[in-house]
Structures are given as structure tokens and as C-alpha cells.
Design a protein around this motif. Structure first.
Motif, PDB file in Angstrom:
ATOM      1  N   LEU A  29       0.829  -1.214   0.000  1.00  0.00           N
ATOM      2  CA  LEU A  29       0.000   0.000   0.000  1.00  0.00           C
ATOM      3  C   LEU A  29       0.861   1.260   0.000  1.00  0.00           C
ATOM      4  CD1 LEU A  29      -2.858  -1.041   2.450  1.00  0.00           C
ATOM      5  CD2 LEU A  29      -2.999  -0.758  -0.032  1.00  0.00           C
ATOM      6  N   LEU A  30       1.959   1.240   0.729  1.00  0.00           N
ATOM      7  CA  LEU A  30       2.870   2.380   0.728  1.00  0.00           C
ATOM      8  C   LEU A  30       3.476   2.595  -0.656  1.00  0.00           C
ATOM      9  CD1 LEU A  30       4.786   2.062   4.124  1.00  0.00           C
ATOM     10  CD2 LEU A  30       3.119   3.798   3.466  1.00  0.00           C
ATOM     11  N   GLN A  31       3.850   1.523  -1.330  1.00  0.00           N
ATOM     12  CA  GLN A  31       4.407   1.643  -2.674  1.00  0.00           C
ATOM     13  C   GLN A  31       3.375   2.192  -3.655  1.00  0.00           C
ATOM     14  OE1 GLN A  31       5.917  -2.287  -3.486  1.00  0.00           O
ATOM     15  NE2 GLN A  31       7.952  -1.773  -2.727  1.00  0.00           N
ATOM     16  N   LEU A  32       2.122   1.763  -3.525  1.00  0.00           N
ATOM     17  CA  LEU A  32       1.057   2.283  -4.383  1.00  0.00           C
ATOM     18  C   LEU A  32       0.855   3.775  -4.150  1.00  0.00           C
ATOM     19  CD1 LEU A  32      -1.660  -0.513  -4.255  1.00  0.00           C
ATOM     20  CD2 LEU A  32      -0.390   0.263  -6.252  1.00  0.00           C
ATOM     21  N   ASN A  33       0.890   4.186  -2.888  1.00  0.00           N
ATOM     22  CA  ASN A  33       0.723   5.594  -2.562  1.00  0.00           C
ATOM     23  C   ASN A  33       1.865   6.429  -3.127  1.00  0.00           C
ATOM     24  OD1 ASN A  33      -0.487   7.884  -1.251  1.00  0.00           O
ATOM     25  ND2 ASN A  33       1.175   7.749   0.228  1.00  0.00           N
ATOM     26  N   GLU A  34       3.084   5.930  -2.997  1.00  0.00           N
ATOM     27  CA  GLU A  34       4.236   6.659  -3.524  1.00  0.00           C
ATOM     28  C   GLU A  34       4.150   6.790  -5.038  1.00  0.00           C
ATOM     29  OE1 GLU A  34       9.071   6.228  -3.899  1.00  0.00           O
ATOM     30  OE2 GLU A  34       8.057   5.194  -2.271  1.00  0.00           O
ATOM     31  N   ALA A  35       3.756   5.719  -5.706  1.00  0.00           N
ATOM     32  CA  ALA A  35       3.618   5.762  -7.164  1.00  0.00           C
ATOM     33  C   ALA A  35       2.528   6.748  -7.566  1.00  0.00           C
ATOM     34  CB  ALA A  35       3.297   4.370  -7.702  1.00  0.00           C
ATOM     35  N   SER A  36       1.433   6.755  -6.823  1.00  0.00           N
ATOM     36  CA  SER A  36       0.334   7.671  -7.110  1.00  0.00           C
ATOM     37  C   SER A  36       0.776   9.122  -6.917  1.00  0.00           C
ATOM     38  CB  SER A  36      -0.853   7.351  -6.202  1.00  0.00           C
ATOM     39  OG  SER A  36      -1.895   8.248  -6.410  1.00  0.00           O
ATOM     40  N   THR A  37       1.535   9.380  -5.882  1.00  0.00           N
ATOM     41  CA  THR A  37       2.043  10.727  -5.623  1.00  0.00           C
ATOM     42  C   THR A  37       2.943  11.183  -6.762  1.00  0.00           C
ATOM     43  OG1 THR A  37       1.929  10.353  -3.247  1.00  0.00           O
ATOM     44  CG2 THR A  37       3.366  12.121  -3.997  1.00  0.00           C
ATOM     45  N   LYS A  38       3.788  10.305  -7.240  1.00  0.00           N
ATOM     46  CA  LYS A  38       4.697  10.664  -8.340  1.00  0.00           C
ATOM     47  C   LYS A  38       3.923  10.917  -9.628  1.00  0.00           C
ATOM     48  CE  LYS A  38       8.888   8.761  -6.466  1.00  0.00           C
ATOM     49  NZ  LYS A  38      10.101   8.026  -6.684  1.00  0.00           N
ATOM     50  N   VAL A  39       2.891  10.119  -9.877  1.00  0.00           N
ATOM     51  CA  VAL A  39       2.078  10.329 -11.077  1.00  0.00           C
ATOM     52  C   VAL A  39       1.407  11.697 -11.008  1.00  0.00           C
ATOM     53  CG1 VAL A  39      -0.007   9.553 -12.295  1.00  0.00           C
ATOM     54  CG2 VAL A  39       1.730   7.894 -11.613  1.00  0.00           C
ATOM     55  N   ARG A  40       0.868  12.049  -9.841  1.00  0.00           N
ATOM     56  CA  ARG A  40       0.235  13.368  -9.690  1.00  0.00           C
ATOM     57  C   ARG A  40       1.238  14.493  -9.889  1.00  0.00           C
ATOM     58  NH1 ARG A  40      -2.561  10.698  -5.490  1.00  0.00           N
ATOM     59  NH2 ARG A  40      -1.163  11.577  -3.934  1.00  0.00           N
ATOM     60  N   LYS A  41       2.460  14.306  -9.412  1.00  0.00           N
ATOM     61  CA  LYS A  41       3.499  15.323  -9.578  1.00  0.00           C
ATOM     62  C   LYS A  41       3.869  15.473 -11.055  1.00  0.00           C
ATOM     63  CE  LYS A  41       6.552  15.542  -6.307  1.00  0.00           C
ATOM     64  NZ  LYS A  41       7.722  15.291  -5.433  1.00  0.00           N
ATOM     65  N   ILE A  42       3.974  14.351 -11.758  1.00  0.00           N
ATOM     66  CA  ILE A  42       4.275  14.390 -13.202  1.00  0.00           C
ATOM     67  C   ILE A  42       3.158  15.103 -13.950  1.00  0.00           C
ATOM     68  CG2 ILE A  42       4.476  12.952 -15.279  1.00  0.00           C
ATOM     69  CD1 ILE A  42       6.001  10.909 -13.490  1.00  0.00           C
ATOM     70  N   GLU A  43       1.911  14.784 -13.615  1.00  0.00           N
ATOM     71  CA  GLU A  43       0.778  15.427 -14.276  1.00  0.00           C
ATOM     72  C   GLU A  43       0.760  16.931 -14.007  1.00  0.00           C
ATOM     73  OE1 GLU A  43      -2.493  13.158 -12.749  1.00  0.00           O
ATOM     74  OE2 GLU A  43      -2.355  11.674 -14.360  1.00  0.00           O
ATOM     75  N   ALA A  44       1.044  17.333 -12.767  1.00  0.00           N
ATOM     76  CA  ALA A  44       1.041  18.751 -12.423  1.00  0.00           C
ATOM     77  C   ALA A  44       2.133  19.497 -13.181  1.00  0.00           C
ATOM     78  CB  ALA A  44       1.220  18.928 -10.921  1.00  0.00           C
ATOM     79  N   LEU A  45       3.321  18.920 -13.254  1.00  0.00           N
ATOM     80  CA  LEU A  45       4.411  19.572 -13.973  1.00  0.00           C
ATOM     81  C   LEU A  45       4.145  19.597 -15.475  1.00  0.00           C
ATOM     82  CD1 LEU A  45       7.491  18.175 -12.039  1.00  0.00           C
ATOM     83  CD2 LEU A  45       6.717  20.550 -12.091  1.00  0.00           C
ATOM     84  N   SER A  46       3.556  18.542 -15.992  1.00  0.00           N
ATOM     85  CA  SER A  46       3.259  18.491 -17.423  1.00  0.00           C
ATOM     86  C   SER A  46       2.225  19.542 -17.819  1.00  0.00           C
ATOM     87  CB  SER A  46       2.755  17.108 -17.818  1.00  0.00           C
ATOM     88  OG  SER A  46       3.776  16.150 -17.637  1.00  0.00           O
ATOM     89  N   ALA A  47       1.371  19.922 -16.870  1.00  0.00           N
ATOM     90  CA  ALA A  47       0.340  20.917 -17.156  1.00  0.00           C
ATOM     91  C   ALA A  47       0.893  22.340 -17.183  1.00  0.00           C
ATOM     92  CB  ALA A  47      -0.774  20.816 -16.117  1.00  0.00           C
ATOM     93  N   LEU A  48       2.105  22.542 -16.659  1.00  0.00           N
ATOM     94  CA  LEU A  48       2.707  23.871 -16.642  1.00  0.00           C
ATOM     95  C   LEU A  48       3.188  24.270 -18.033  1.00  0.00           C
ATOM     96  CD1 LEU A  48       4.881  23.643 -13.393  1.00  0.00           C
ATOM     97  CD2 LEU A  48       2.666  24.778 -13.658  1.00  0.00           C
ATOM     98  N   SER A  49       3.264  25.553 -18.246  1.00  0.00           N
ATOM     99  CA  SER A  49       3.789  26.052 -19.526  1.00  0.00           C
ATOM    100  C   SER A  49       5.308  25.884 -19.543  1.00  0.00           C
ATOM    101  CB  SER A  49       3.429  27.529 -19.706  1.00  0.00           C
ATOM    102  OG  SER A  49       4.146  28.318 -18.770  1.00  0.00           O
ATOM    103  N   ASP A  50       5.885  25.986 -20.733  1.00  0.00           N
ATOM    104  CA  ASP A  50       7.335  25.884 -20.861  1.00  0.00           C
ATOM    105  C   ASP A  50       8.033  26.991 -20.076  1.00  0.00           C
ATOM    106  OD1 ASP A  50       7.231  23.596 -22.402  1.00  0.00           O
ATOM    107  OD2 ASP A  50       7.259  24.686 -24.307  1.00  0.00           O
ATOM    108  N   ALA A  51       7.420  28.183 -20.046  1.00  0.00           N
ATOM    109  CA  ALA A  51       8.010  29.301 -19.303  1.00  0.00           C
ATOM    110  C   ALA A  51       8.018  29.011 -17.799  1.00  0.00           C
ATOM    111  CB  ALA A  51       7.244  30.592 -19.588  1.00  0.00           C
ATOM    112  N   ASP A  52       6.912  28.434 -17.290  1.00  0.00           N
ATOM    113  CA  ASP A  52       6.854  28.088 -15.865  1.00  0.00           C
ATOM    114  C   ASP A  52       7.871  26.998 -15.526  1.00  0.00           C
ATOM    115  OD1 ASP A  52       4.834  29.912 -15.333  1.00  0.00           O
ATOM    116  OD2 ASP A  52       3.232  28.447 -15.655  1.00  0.00           O
ATOM    117  N   LEU A  53       7.994  26.014 -16.413  1.00  0.00           N
ATOM    118  CA  LEU A  53       8.982  24.957 -16.181  1.00  0.00           C
ATOM    119  C   LEU A  53      10.394  25.528 -16.200  1.00  0.00           C
ATOM    120  CD1 LEU A  53       7.541  22.030 -18.329  1.00  0.00           C
ATOM    121  CD2 LEU A  53       7.672  22.150 -15.838  1.00  0.00           C
ATOM    122  N   SER A  54      10.649  26.418 -17.130  1.00  0.00           N
ATOM    123  CA  SER A  54      11.966  27.032 -17.238  1.00  0.00           C
ATOM    124  C   SER A  54      12.293  27.824 -15.975  1.00  0.00           C
ATOM    125  CB  SER A  54      12.016  27.936 -18.467  1.00  0.00           C
ATOM    126  OG  SER A  54      13.276  28.531 -18.583  1.00  0.00           O
TER     127      SER A  54
END
Length: 72
Positions: A29-54
């Protein structure tokens, strides 16, 4: 002459097996939670503009690698 052998399982051994089972489930369950957290972080960063990422010092092509290695 006859010999008999009685095999008994001690109570602490049974509790150890049960504890191992619950420990394994909890670890999964801890591994599933960690994977879910990372997926949410990837999705949040992917939603940012190139300028925000830069501004954060992140290149879009490196989002997954950086999230998975926790270098953000």
C-alpha cells in the motif's frame, strides 16, 4: 516399542506469520501511494507552460526522470 511425535505450532510463531502478512500488505500500500504521488506530480508539472517549467529549472523532456529520481 512405538514412538509418537506431536507437532505443535507455538502462538508466537503464528503471530509472526500474521505480522509478516500484514507487513507485506502495508508495504504494498505504501508503494502504491508513492507511485500515485509521483504520477500526480508528473501530471502537475506536465500541465505547466514551458516558461513556468523554465522558471523552475526543469526541461519538459526531463520531468519524468527528475520526478522518479526525486531531484525536483
Amino acid at each position: 516399542m512405538a514412538h509418537t511425535t506431536a507437532n505443535t505450532t507455538s502462538i508466537p510463531a503464528v503471530f509472526g506469520v500474521v505480522a509478516d502478512i500484514f507487513s507485506g500488505i502495508f508495504g504494498a500500500l505504501l508503494q502504491l501511494n508513492e507511485a500515485s504521488t509521483k504520477v500526480r506530480k508528473i501530471e502537475a508539472l506536465s500541465a505547466l507552460s514551458d516558461a513556468d517549467l523554465s522558471a523552475r529549472g526543469v526541461d519538459r523532456a526531463d520531468i519524468i526522470r527528475r520526478v522518479m529520481t526525486d531531484t525536483l
